[in-house]
Design an enzyme around this catalytic site. Sequence first.
Site, PDB file in Angstrom:
ATOM      1  N   ASP A   5     -75.740 -24.207-103.948  1.00 57.95           N
ATOM      2  CA  ASP A   5     -76.577 -24.609-102.667  1.00 57.95           C
ATOM      3  C   ASP A   5     -77.981 -24.769-103.213  1.00 57.95           C
ATOM      4  OD1 ASP A   5     -77.910 -25.006-100.579  1.00 57.95           O
ATOM      5  OD2 ASP A   5     -77.678 -22.928 -99.521  1.00 57.95           O
ATOM      6  N   LYS A  63     -86.736 -31.661-102.306  1.00 53.98           N
ATOM      7  CA  LYS A  63     -85.692 -31.972-102.121  1.00 53.98           C
ATOM      8  C   LYS A  63     -85.760 -33.312-100.844  1.00 53.98           C
ATOM      9  CE  LYS A  63     -81.304 -30.866-100.058  1.00 53.98           C
ATOM     10  NZ  LYS A  63     -80.427 -29.570 -99.495  1.00 53.98           N
ATOM     11  N   ASP A  97     -78.030 -25.211 -88.617  1.00 55.50           N
ATOM     12  CA  ASP A  97     -78.675 -24.974 -89.945  1.00 55.50           C
ATOM     13  C   ASP A  97     -80.142 -25.013 -89.877  1.00 55.50           C
ATOM     14  OD1 ASP A  97     -79.399 -24.427 -92.649  1.00 55.50           O
ATOM     15  OD2 ASP A  97     -78.027 -25.711 -93.467  1.00 55.50           O
ATOM     16  N   GLU A 150     -72.964 -29.616 -96.737  1.00 56.38           N
ATOM     17  CA  GLU A 150     -73.478 -28.201 -96.279  1.00 56.38           C
ATOM     18  C   GLU A 150     -72.897 -27.664 -95.217  1.00 56.38           C
ATOM     19  OE1 GLU A 150     -77.845 -28.630 -96.190  1.00 56.38           O
ATOM     20  OE2 GLU A 150     -77.805 -28.769 -98.196  1.00 56.38           O
TER      21      GLU A 150
HETATM   22  P1  ADP Z   1     -83.471 -23.982 -97.214  1.00 59.07           P
HETATM   23  O1  ADP Z   1     -82.002 -24.159 -96.696  1.00 59.07           O
HETATM   24  O2  ADP Z   1     -84.579 -24.579 -96.394  1.00 59.07           O
HETATM   25  O3  ADP Z   1     -83.351 -23.828 -98.722  1.00 59.07           O
HETATM   26  P2  ADP Z   1     -83.126 -20.907 -96.374  1.00 59.07           P
HETATM   27  O4  ADP Z   1     -81.871 -21.164 -95.611  1.00 59.07           O
HETATM   28  O5  ADP Z   1     -83.154 -20.031 -97.460  1.00 59.07           O
HETATM   29  O6  ADP Z   1     -83.758 -22.472 -96.567  1.00 59.07           O
HETATM   30  O7  ADP Z   1     -84.244 -20.586 -95.014  1.00 59.07           O
HETATM   31  C1  ADP Z   1     -85.670 -20.286 -95.357  1.00 59.07           C
HETATM   32  C2  ADP Z   1     -86.423 -19.644 -94.231  1.00 59.07           C
HETATM   33  O8  ADP Z   1     -85.586 -18.511 -93.623  1.00 59.07           O
HETATM   34  C3  ADP Z   1     -87.768 -19.427 -94.524  1.00 59.07           C
HETATM   35  O9  ADP Z   1     -88.612 -20.156 -93.501  1.00 59.07           O
HETATM   36  C4  ADP Z   1     -87.689 -17.895 -94.149  1.00 59.07           C
HETATM   37  O10 ADP Z   1     -88.963 -17.450 -93.471  1.00 59.07           O
HETATM   38  C5  ADP Z   1     -86.521 -17.753 -93.035  1.00 59.07           C
HETATM   39  N1  ADP Z   1     -86.168 -16.179 -93.004  1.00 59.07           N
HETATM   40  C6  ADP Z   1     -85.394 -15.798 -94.168  1.00 59.07           C
HETATM   41  N2  ADP Z   1     -85.125 -14.639 -93.650  1.00 59.07           N
HETATM   42  C7  ADP Z   1     -85.593 -14.462 -92.305  1.00 59.07           C
HETATM   43  C8  ADP Z   1     -85.602 -13.207 -91.209  1.00 59.07           C
HETATM   44  N3  ADP Z   1     -85.043 -12.069 -91.466  1.00 59.07           N
HETATM   45  N4  ADP Z   1     -86.239 -13.532 -89.973  1.00 59.07           N
HETATM   46  C9  ADP Z   1     -86.380 -14.715 -89.770  1.00 59.07           C
HETATM   47  N5  ADP Z   1     -86.815 -16.002 -90.792  1.00 59.07           N
HETATM   48  C10 ADP Z   1     -86.367 -15.713 -91.902  1.00 59.07           C
HETATM   49 MG    MG Z   2     -80.111 -24.530 -96.573  1.00 59.62          MG
END
Ligand code: ADP
Ligand code: MG
Length: 562
Positions: A7, A69, A168, A146
């Site tokens: 991913d 990205k 998502d 995705e």
């Molecule tokens: P992407 O798909 O953009 O790469 P992710 O799916 O990894 O990102 O998500 C990242 C986001 O998730 C960040 O903004 C982070 O603050 C949020 N996040 C991760 N864990 C938590 C949580 N326990 N509570 C609230 N927000 C969270």
């Molecule tokens: Mg993602």
Amino acid sequence: MTVIGIDLGTTNSACGVWTDEGVKLIPNRLGDFLTPSVVGYDDSGKISVGRIAKERLISHSDKTVAVFKRLMGTDHKIEIGSGSYTATELSSLVLRSLKEDAETYLGEPVSRAVISVPAYFNDNQRLATKLAGELAGLKVERLINEPTAAAIAYGLHEKNEGTFLILDMGGGTFDVSILEFFDGVMEVHASAGDNYLGGEDFVDAMLNNILSSENIRKETLSRLQLQTMYMKLESAKRQMDARAENELSFELGDKIVNWKVTEEWFTKVAMPLMLRAKRPIETAIRDARLSPSQINDIVLVGGATRMKLFRSAVAKLFGRFPSCNLDPDLVVTMGAAIQAGLIEKHKGLDEVVLTDVCPYTLGTEVNGPEGAGGGFFLPIIERNTVVPVSIVRSVQTAHDNQTEVAINVYQGEHRRVEKNVFLGSLTAAVPKGPAGQEVIDIRYSYDMNGLLEVDVKVVSTGKKLNKVIEHAAGAMDDATRAASLKKLSALKFHPRDQEENRMLLSRGERIYETSLGEERDYIAHVLAEFDAILERQNQLEIKKARQQLEEVLKKFDNEEWF
Ligand code: ADP
Ligand code: MG
């Protein structure tokens, strides 16, 4: 040989493999499953990827980049340190880091991968992703959407048929997709979203609310003060469910501000963002011509969907609870790993025929109805056709005594070609004659990776032309590709074992910068000690010292950011 599933996220990336026991997520060199999609140079000119780079994102903003990205598939150059890179090149550095971690974990070379991409990515963006894989030394066996990956991870393809809503929310993007699984085919029915709405906006909203209540202008704060505030709020956001109340204290300008973070306050601050999130959900449902009751499952993906506020808003909107029993920020990785296992024909996986569809219509330019002139779009492969696919359509010469026909290839949904994306062109010679006499067969063949092959045949002469379209903005020709590879191979990377040490030092430096007085002297002292041990290069001694330093830093850095 093993195929890994990746991913490649805007905020975080991760990878996994399929094994006899199911999906195995692969930890990176620091032991985390998530690797921040951040790339940076350190002071000695070496490249770091992931958490170390992220630690330096604000303190060394000129040498560190994130969220590239968003620029995938464009020629835009991003300056970092003394170099400048395309999003494809930067992504290849993240992929390379994941590949190395997978090799260490699996104990064998890895050279094949499945990479996930957003459902709305067009051909240029898909191609750029494939190329990033190639630059990292990975043959991209398949790109997977995705939401499709998330649906596979939830085993939705095991049900015979159904309609699924995938929500998502990552760090900076919100993607809504409606998938239908029918007859072995997973089809993306509708996708909508907000490219500028994600978990980070919730932290920004908190920060801005505090500053305006305290009458403090952001510009008056130092970078460090802002970074510290941001980190404290990020961690408070994550602890919201566990703690009813969280007392935070910020040093803002020359003021100390104490702030109580409560669920009530957060709900109020986040309201405008939640309202924005509702829009694309409604759009997607409307576009798919469904009523909410026709949706079989709602699946939550992305770290930000962990917020209780988000979950309860979704539950309220649909009158039922969404599926969220898998780790939301790793579901896409899991799906990609399952797809990788399918490609390897792993015996543990039943042969599920899972097909993707072409996300956009591919067509060619033709003349409009009588007298309307050129510039009209003739669809050849229609949107949502199951791929791989090969379709032929015939066109005729438009003018008397025409000697050649230009076949212009476009992608899009508009009736006029100028509003679609131009992908390439071929020119076929035809014998002179009255308009309409010559017939030209145009065959488009399209595979899951977004490669379009165009075959043109002039029927009367039997003359054939062929072109594989991968030359579009953002994609590279051989020379650029070679230059890119050369540029990337010249970059100096940190050896893995050193990276753990650098990570600790960066973290220590950040704590040093944000602390004062005695505390600060103490941290300076332990960091200097650690530096001295590194100099001596005794791995065993380093390992011990690392553990000790970790303990010390934990005391000062109890606000877990990551
Ligand atoms: P992407 O798909 O953009 O790469 P992710 O799916 O990894 O990102 O998500 C990242 C986001 O998730 C960040 O903004 C982070 O603050 C949020 N996040 C991760 N864990 C938590 C949580 N326990 N509570 C609230 N927000 C969270
Ligand atoms: Mg993602």
